[in-house]
Design a protein around this motif. Sequence first.
Motif, PDB file in Angstrom:
ATOM      1  N   GLU A 229       0.835  -1.195   0.000  1.00 16.16           N
ATOM      2  CA  GLU A 229       0.000   0.000   0.000  1.00 16.16           C
ATOM      3  C   GLU A 229       0.864   1.237   0.000  1.00 16.16           C
ATOM      4  O   GLU A 229       2.056   1.177   0.283  1.00 16.16           O
ATOM      5  CB  GLU A 229      -0.902   0.005   1.233  1.00 16.16           C
ATOM      6  CG  GLU A 229      -0.174   0.184   2.537  1.00 16.16           C
ATOM      7  CD  GLU A 229      -1.118   0.286   3.734  1.00 16.16           C
ATOM      8  OE1 GLU A 229      -2.342   0.393   3.513  1.00 16.16           O
ATOM      9  OE2 GLU A 229      -0.639   0.267   4.883  1.00 16.16           O
ATOM     10  N   GLN A 230       0.265   2.383  -0.377  1.00 10.99           N
ATOM     11  CA  GLN A 230       0.965   3.658  -0.426  1.00 10.99           C
ATOM     12  C   GLN A 230       0.733   4.376   0.889  1.00 10.99           C
ATOM     13  O   GLN A 230      -0.419   4.527   1.336  1.00 10.99           O
ATOM     14  CB  GLN A 230       0.427   4.487  -1.598  1.00 10.99           C
ATOM     15  CG  GLN A 230       1.392   5.562  -2.063  1.00 10.99           C
ATOM     16  CD  GLN A 230       0.841   6.300  -3.273  1.00 10.99           C
ATOM     17  OE1 GLN A 230      -0.363   6.515  -3.330  1.00 10.99           O
ATOM     18  NE2 GLN A 230       1.692   6.647  -4.208  1.00 10.99           N
ATOM     19  N   VAL A 231       1.808   4.787   1.577  1.00 12.33           N
ATOM     20  CA  VAL A 231       1.678   5.468   2.860  1.00 12.33           C
ATOM     21  C   VAL A 231       2.134   6.900   2.728  1.00 12.33           C
ATOM     22  O   VAL A 231       2.937   7.210   1.843  1.00 12.33           O
ATOM     23  CB  VAL A 231       2.490   4.746   3.964  1.00 12.33           C
ATOM     24  CG1 VAL A 231       1.939   3.362   4.255  1.00 12.33           C
ATOM     25  CG2 VAL A 231       3.970   4.687   3.611  1.00 12.33           C
ATOM     26  N   MET A 232       1.590   7.789   3.588  1.00 15.11           N
ATOM     27  CA  MET A 232       1.890   9.222   3.547  1.00 15.11           C
ATOM     28  C   MET A 232       3.200   9.466   4.271  1.00 15.11           C
ATOM     29  O   MET A 232       3.380   9.058   5.417  1.00 15.11           O
ATOM     30  CB  MET A 232       0.766  10.010   4.249  1.00 15.11           C
ATOM     31  CG  MET A 232       0.911  11.515   4.116  1.00 15.11           C
ATOM     32  SD  MET A 232      -0.425  12.333   5.024  1.00 15.11           S
ATOM     33  CE  MET A 232      -1.822  11.813   4.053  1.00 15.11           C
ATOM     34  N   VAL A 233       4.134  10.147   3.599  1.00 18.54           N
ATOM     35  CA  VAL A 233       5.397  10.500   4.238  1.00 18.54           C
ATOM     36  C   VAL A 233       5.383  11.964   4.650  1.00 18.54           C
ATOM     37  O   VAL A 233       6.125  12.377   5.522  1.00 18.54           O
ATOM     38  CB  VAL A 233       6.598  10.210   3.307  1.00 18.54           C
ATOM     39  CG1 VAL A 233       6.759   8.721   3.075  1.00 18.54           C
ATOM     40  CG2 VAL A 233       6.449  10.945   1.968  1.00 18.54           C
ATOM     41  N   LYS A 234       4.475  12.774   4.014  1.00 16.62           N
ATOM     42  CA  LYS A 234       4.333  14.167   4.390  1.00 16.62           C
ATOM     43  C   LYS A 234       2.884  14.522   4.143  1.00 16.62           C
ATOM     44  O   LYS A 234       2.437  14.454   2.992  1.00 16.62           O
ATOM     45  CB  LYS A 234       5.254  15.067   3.570  1.00 16.62           C
ATOM     46  CG  LYS A 234       5.198  16.520   3.999  1.00 16.62           C
ATOM     47  CD  LYS A 234       6.171  17.362   3.146  1.00 16.62           C
ATOM     48  CE  LYS A 234       6.081  18.830   3.567  1.00 16.62           C
ATOM     49  NZ  LYS A 234       6.975  19.671   2.722  1.00 16.62           N
TER      50      LYS A 234
ATOM     51  N   VAL B 233      -1.328  22.849  -0.130  1.00 11.28           N
ATOM     52  CA  VAL B 233       0.016  22.282  -0.355  1.00 11.28           C
ATOM     53  C   VAL B 233      -0.197  20.782  -0.518  1.00 11.28           C
ATOM     54  O   VAL B 233      -0.701  20.124   0.407  1.00 11.28           O
ATOM     55  CB  VAL B 233       0.953  22.574   0.819  1.00 11.28           C
ATOM     56  CG1 VAL B 233       2.323  21.950   0.574  1.00 11.28           C
ATOM     57  CG2 VAL B 233       1.069  24.075   1.037  1.00 11.28           C
ATOM     58  N   ALA B 234       0.140  20.160  -1.695  1.00 13.58           N
ATOM     59  CA  ALA B 234      -0.148  18.757  -1.974  1.00 13.58           C
ATOM     60  C   ALA B 234       0.686  17.847  -1.103  1.00 13.58           C
ATOM     61  O   ALA B 234       1.849  18.140  -0.789  1.00 13.58           O
ATOM     62  CB  ALA B 234       0.106  18.449  -3.437  1.00 13.58           C
ATOM     63  N   ALA B 235       0.075  16.651  -0.751  1.00 11.15           N
ATOM     64  CA  ALA B 235       0.776  15.668   0.072  1.00 11.15           C
ATOM     65  C   ALA B 235       1.790  14.913  -0.766  1.00 11.15           C
ATOM     66  O   ALA B 235       1.655  14.817  -1.994  1.00 11.15           O
ATOM     67  CB  ALA B 235      -0.232  14.700   0.684  1.00 11.15           C
ATOM     68  N   GLU B 236       2.808  14.314  -0.139  1.00  7.96           N
ATOM     69  CA  GLU B 236       3.830  13.508  -0.797  1.00  7.96           C
ATOM     70  C   GLU B 236       3.695  12.073  -0.317  1.00  7.96           C
ATOM     71  O   GLU B 236       3.473  11.830   0.876  1.00  7.96           O
ATOM     72  CB  GLU B 236       5.228  14.040  -0.465  1.00  7.96           C
ATOM     73  CG  GLU B 236       5.464  15.470  -0.985  1.00  7.96           C
ATOM     74  CD  GLU B 236       6.837  16.001  -0.615  1.00  7.96           C
ATOM     75  OE1 GLU B 236       7.640  15.183  -0.077  1.00  7.96           O
ATOM     76  OE2 GLU B 236       7.112  17.191  -0.820  1.00  7.96           O
ATOM     77  N   TYR B 237       3.831  11.061  -1.246  1.00 12.16           N
ATOM     78  CA  TYR B 237       3.645   9.655  -0.928  1.00 12.16           C
ATOM     79  C   TYR B 237       4.861   8.861  -1.315  1.00 12.16           C
ATOM     80  O   TYR B 237       5.616   9.242  -2.214  1.00 12.16           O
ATOM     81  CB  TYR B 237       2.416   9.092  -1.649  1.00 12.16           C
ATOM     82  CG  TYR B 237       1.100   9.700  -1.172  1.00 12.16           C
ATOM     83  CD1 TYR B 237       0.409   9.101  -0.129  1.00 12.16           C
ATOM     84  CD2 TYR B 237       0.597  10.843  -1.771  1.00 12.16           C
ATOM     85  CE1 TYR B 237      -0.774   9.663   0.298  1.00 12.16           C
ATOM     86  CE2 TYR B 237      -0.584  11.403  -1.330  1.00 12.16           C
ATOM     87  CZ  TYR B 237      -1.282  10.789  -0.280  1.00 12.16           C
ATOM     88  OH  TYR B 237      -2.445  11.324   0.135  1.00 12.16           O
ATOM     89  N   LYS B 238       5.089   7.547  -0.670  1.00 15.52           N
ATOM     90  CA  LYS B 238       6.064   6.550  -1.092  1.00 15.52           C
ATOM     91  C   LYS B 238       5.475   5.184  -0.815  1.00 15.52           C
ATOM     92  O   LYS B 238       4.567   5.046  -0.001  1.00 15.52           O
ATOM     93  CB  LYS B 238       7.396   6.734  -0.365  1.00 15.52           C
ATOM     94  CG  LYS B 238       7.402   6.390   1.098  1.00 15.52           C
ATOM     95  CD  LYS B 238       8.791   6.530   1.673  1.00 15.52           C
ATOM     96  CE  LYS B 238       8.828   6.169   3.150  1.00 15.52           C
ATOM     97  NZ  LYS B 238      10.188   6.256   3.682  1.00 15.52           N
ATOM     98  N   THR B 239       5.994   4.094  -1.489  1.00 15.83           N
ATOM     99  CA  THR B 239       5.435   2.741  -1.378  1.00 15.83           C
ATOM    100  C   THR B 239       6.231   1.947  -0.351  1.00 15.83           C
ATOM    101  O   THR B 239       7.459   1.890  -0.422  1.00 15.83           O
ATOM    102  CB  THR B 239       5.469   2.024  -2.736  1.00 15.83           C
ATOM    103  OG1 THR B 239       4.737   2.796  -3.706  1.00 15.83           O
ATOM    104  CG2 THR B 239       4.865   0.633  -2.639  1.00 15.83           C
ATOM    105  N   VAL B 240       5.506   1.287   0.613  1.00  9.98           N
ATOM    106  CA  VAL B 240       6.113   0.433   1.652  1.00  9.98           C
ATOM    107  C   VAL B 240       5.345  -0.883   1.698  1.00  9.98           C
ATOM    108  O   VAL B 240       4.184  -0.976   1.296  1.00  9.98           O
ATOM    109  CB  VAL B 240       6.057   1.111   3.026  1.00  9.98           C
ATOM    110  CG1 VAL B 240       6.905   2.373   3.053  1.00  9.98           C
ATOM    111  CG2 VAL B 240       4.640   1.392   3.463  1.00  9.98           C
ATOM    112  N   THR B 241       6.054  -2.039   2.156  1.00  9.94           N
ATOM    113  CA  THR B 241       5.430  -3.353   2.299  1.00  9.94           C
ATOM    114  C   THR B 241       5.348  -3.687   3.805  1.00  9.94           C
ATOM    115  O   THR B 241       6.353  -3.581   4.516  1.00  9.94           O
ATOM    116  CB  THR B 241       6.246  -4.428   1.572  1.00  9.94           C
ATOM    117  OG1 THR B 241       6.334  -4.070   0.173  1.00  9.94           O
ATOM    118  CG2 THR B 241       5.581  -5.787   1.697  1.00  9.94           C
TER     119      THR B 241
END
Length: 551
Positions: free
Chosen positions: A164-169, A346-354
Motif C-alpha cells: 500500500e501507499q503510505v503518507m510520508v508528508k 500544499v499537496a501531500a507527498e507519498y512513497k510505497t512500503v510493504t
Amino acid sequence: MGKMKFLLPFLFGFATIVSAQPGDAPPNAQPGKCYAKCLIADQYETTTEQVQIKSASSKVVAVPAEYGSSSEQIMVKAAAKRVIPTPAVYETVSEQVMVKAPSKRLTSVPATYETVTEQVEAKPAGKRIITIPAEYATETEKVMVKAPSKSLTSIPATYETVTEQVMVKPASKRIVTIPAVYGTETERVIAKGESKRIIEVPAVYETVTEQYEIEAASTRVEVMQPKFETVTDRIEVKPAATKWVKKKADRNCLSADPDDCLVWCLVEVPAEYQTVTKRVNKGCDATGVADAGCTKTISIPAKFGTRTKRVVKTPASTREEAIPAEYKTVTKQVVKTPATTREEEVAAEYKTVTKTVLKTPASVKEVEIPAEYSTITKRVVKTPATSREEVIPAEYKTITKTVLKTPASVKEEAIPAEYATVTKQVVKTPASFREEEIPAEYSTSTKRMVKSPASTKTETIPAEYTTVTKRRLVKPGGFTEWREVLCGDKVDSYTTRQIQAALKEKGYDPGPIDNVIGVRTKAALVKFQKDNNLPVGSLDFETLKALGVKY
C-alpha cells in the motif's frame, strides 16, 4: 362503849325513817348478819362542756397589690430615614403608653366532693398467647450442585502480506496575509447619557378627632358586714336535787345528847339555770346562713375621652422626571475592508512500503458446559408454628371512694390597664433624595410593675365558747333498799378509828379522831357516801370497802 352502842342504832335508824314500812323484811336474810334500809340517792356525774356563744364566721379582707420597680428602654425618637441634602424635620408628640397591662386575678372556689360506690377493675382483661407447634413433613427435591457455565477456547489470528501507499508528508495549508483597506466616515455619538431626577412631593396632612379609652372597664368586689342577731339561751348548770335537812328533835328520843335526837328530812333543791347571750351570724341576704351574700361584684364601666390629632392624608413621595440624552458629531477612521488571510493548498507527498497486516483477528469461542444435579432429602415446614390468642376476662371488685362532685375552680376578675403619657420624637417630614439611616433613640424609664396583684382573702373568725359545768343524773334515787351492814358488836374503837382516819385522808372532816362516831363523823360519812354514789345512812360493806376499812 355504851354511848357508841346507843349511837349506832341511830345511825342506822335515820335511814329507815324515810321509807321503811311496818312488816317488811330484807329478802334472803341470813342468820348472824345485820341488815338495814339505806337511802339510795340520785347518782350524778359532773360533765364540763363548751357552749357556743358566738358562731364562727369569716370576713373578706382586701389584700393590696404589691408593686416592684423595673427599668426598661422606651423609644423616645423613632428610627427614620433622611435624604441628603434635605434633612428630616422632627416634631415632639405626646402619647399614652401602657405602664400596667390589664390582668386578671383568680379567686379560688373550693371543690365539693361526694362519696360514690363504683366497680373498679382489680385485674384488667388480658390475652395470653398459646403456642401451636409447627408440623413438619419429609419431601424429596432435586438441587443444583454445580451451576451451568461456559468455557472459552482461543482461536489464533491469521496474517497476509499486502502493498500500500503510505503518507510520508501530510497535505497542509499556508496562510497568505492580505492587508486591510481603510476609509473615513462620520457618525453621531452620545455626549451625555439619558438620566432621571427625583422631584420631592410633600405630604398632605388633615386634622381628625378620635375617641380613646381613659380608663378600662373593671369590676370591684364590695364586702358587706353580715347581720348579727343576739340570742339569749337559758341552760341548766345544776339539776334539781334533794338534800337532807335537820328538823326538830324527837320528844321520845332517849339519848342524853340532843344532837342524836334530830330528825333528818329529805328536801328537794330546785335546778339552777344560767342565761347565756350570744350573737348569731345571719348573713347579708336574709337566708340566715352565716356570711351568705356578703360579697357583691360591682361593674365599673370604661371611661373615654376625645382628642384631636393631625394625621397624614397623603404621604410625602417623590416624582421621577426623565432628562433626555445629548449628542455630538465626530469624524473617525474606520475599517473599510478588514485584513484577512487566504488559504493555499500544499499537496501531500507519498512513497510505497510493504507490511504485514491483520487478515483475521484472534477471537474466543464459547463452549456450553451443562449443570450437574444430585438428589437430597430435607425436612420442610408443612404447617408453620403459630399462636392463638385466648381472652382472659377482667376481674372486678367494688370499692367506695370520694369523687369530685364540683371541681375546684377559679373566678376571674379583670384588673384594668394603667397608662402613662410619654413624649417621643416622630418624623414630621420624611427625608428625600439620598437616604441616610438615623438610628432610633431610647431612654431608660423606671415604672411600677405589679409584683403581686391585688386580691381578697377570707379570714376565719373563730366561734366563741364558754365552759359550762353540768351535773347529769345517771341513775335516779329517792328510794331505800335493804343492804348488809356491819353489826353493832363489830363497830369497836379500832373500826371507828379506821373510819375517821380514812375520811380525813380522803378530804372529809370527821372531827377529832376519838374513836367515837359523833355528829361530825356522821356528817362526813354521809357526805362521802353521797359524793361517791353510795347507799346513804349505814355502815354497809360497800361504803367500808370504798373507805378501805378492814373489819
